[in-house]
Design a protein around this motif. Structure first.
Motif, PDB file in Angstrom:
ATOM      1  N   ASP A  20       0.862  -1.179   0.000  1.00  0.00           N
ATOM      2  CA  ASP A  20       0.000   0.000   0.000  1.00  0.00           C
ATOM      3  C   ASP A  20       0.902   1.234   0.000  1.00  0.00           C
ATOM      4  O   ASP A  20       1.875   1.292   0.754  1.00  0.00           O
ATOM      5  CB  ASP A  20      -0.885   0.038   1.250  1.00  0.00           C
ATOM      6  N   HIS A  22       0.898   5.408   0.457  1.00  0.00           N
ATOM      7  CA  HIS A  22       0.085   6.513   0.970  1.00  0.00           C
ATOM      8  C   HIS A  22       0.881   7.806   0.947  1.00  0.00           C
ATOM      9  O   HIS A  22       2.105   7.801   1.009  1.00  0.00           O
ATOM     10  CB  HIS A  22      -0.334   6.241   2.422  1.00  0.00           C
ATOM     11  N   ARG A  25      -0.187  10.866   5.298  1.00  0.00           N
ATOM     12  CA  ARG A  25      -0.624  10.116   6.481  1.00  0.00           C
ATOM     13  C   ARG A  25       0.566   9.753   7.368  1.00  0.00           C
ATOM     14  O   ARG A  25       0.532   8.750   8.088  1.00  0.00           O
ATOM     15  CB  ARG A  25      -1.361   8.856   6.032  1.00  0.00           C
ATOM     16  N   THR A  26       1.605  10.559   7.338  1.00  0.00           N
ATOM     17  CA  THR A  26       2.838  10.245   8.049  1.00  0.00           C
ATOM     18  C   THR A  26       2.636   9.955   9.535  1.00  0.00           C
ATOM     19  O   THR A  26       3.087   8.911  10.016  1.00  0.00           O
ATOM     20  CB  THR A  26       3.873  11.369   7.847  1.00  0.00           C
ATOM     21  N   GLU A  28       0.081   8.910  11.235  1.00  0.00           N
ATOM     22  CA  GLU A  28      -0.685   7.668  11.392  1.00  0.00           C
ATOM     23  C   GLU A  28       0.174   6.445  11.069  1.00  0.00           C
ATOM     24  O   GLU A  28       0.163   5.447  11.799  1.00  0.00           O
ATOM     25  CB  GLU A  28      -1.881   7.750  10.447  1.00  0.00           C
ATOM     26  N   ILE A  29       0.952   6.517  10.003  1.00  0.00           N
ATOM     27  CA  ILE A  29       1.796   5.384   9.599  1.00  0.00           C
ATOM     28  C   ILE A  29       2.921   5.178  10.600  1.00  0.00           C
ATOM     29  O   ILE A  29       3.232   4.043  10.968  1.00  0.00           O
ATOM     30  CB  ILE A  29       2.316   5.601   8.165  1.00  0.00           C
ATOM     31  N   ALA A  33       3.715   1.678  12.749  1.00  0.00           N
ATOM     32  CA  ALA A  33       4.927   0.953  12.364  1.00  0.00           C
ATOM     33  C   ALA A  33       5.654   0.372  13.571  1.00  0.00           C
ATOM     34  O   ALA A  33       5.635   0.929  14.669  1.00  0.00           O
ATOM     35  CB  ALA A  33       5.864   1.899  11.616  1.00  0.00           C
ATOM     36  N   CYS A  36      11.102   1.888  11.175  1.00  0.00           N
ATOM     37  CA  CYS A  36      10.981   2.771  10.019  1.00  0.00           C
ATOM     38  C   CYS A  36      12.305   2.930   9.288  1.00  0.00           C
ATOM     39  O   CYS A  36      13.372   2.800   9.879  1.00  0.00           O
ATOM     40  CB  CYS A  36      10.512   4.157  10.470  1.00  0.00           C
TER      41      CYS A  36
END
Length: 103
Positions: A20, A22, A25-26, A28-29, A33, A36
């Motif tokens: 996915d 996106h 939406r940093t 939220e991701i 996670a 990273c």
């Protein structure tokens, strides 16, 4: 980074790859996670704030990497490490696929 970059990534993915992509939406991701991979910049501060294990990757060519090593005399490149005065996030300037080292 933005929707244009997201569209480029989507177009470059081989068919059937379960990924996915996106943009916008940093936070939220990052929250979702376990770890990273990031570029240097203010996103590092968001990652540090959430205590996310992170590797900072810099894409440079061989000549650029050589020049950086000859001319830059700071101990760290990433914003988080510079502010901390120590390596909180490993930094990886590279021109090739370093997936194994990143993992």
């Amino acid at each position: 980074f933005n929707e244009r970059h997201a569209a480029e990534v989507r177009a470059a993915l081989p068919p059937g790859v379960p990924v996915d992509v996106h943009s916008g939406r940093t936070p939220e991701i990052i929250e979702l996670a376990d770890a990273c991979v990031a570029v240097s910049g203010s996103v590092g501060l968001e990652l540090m704030n959430r205590a996310k294990p992170t590797v900072v990757v810099f894409r440079v060519d061989r000549v650029g990497l050589w020049l950086i090593r000859q001319m830059v005399k700071v101990k760290y490149i990433s914003l988080v490490n510079l502010l901390a005065g120590e390596e909180l996030y490993p930094e990886l300037p590279t021109w090739k696929d370093e997936s194994d080292r990143i993992a």
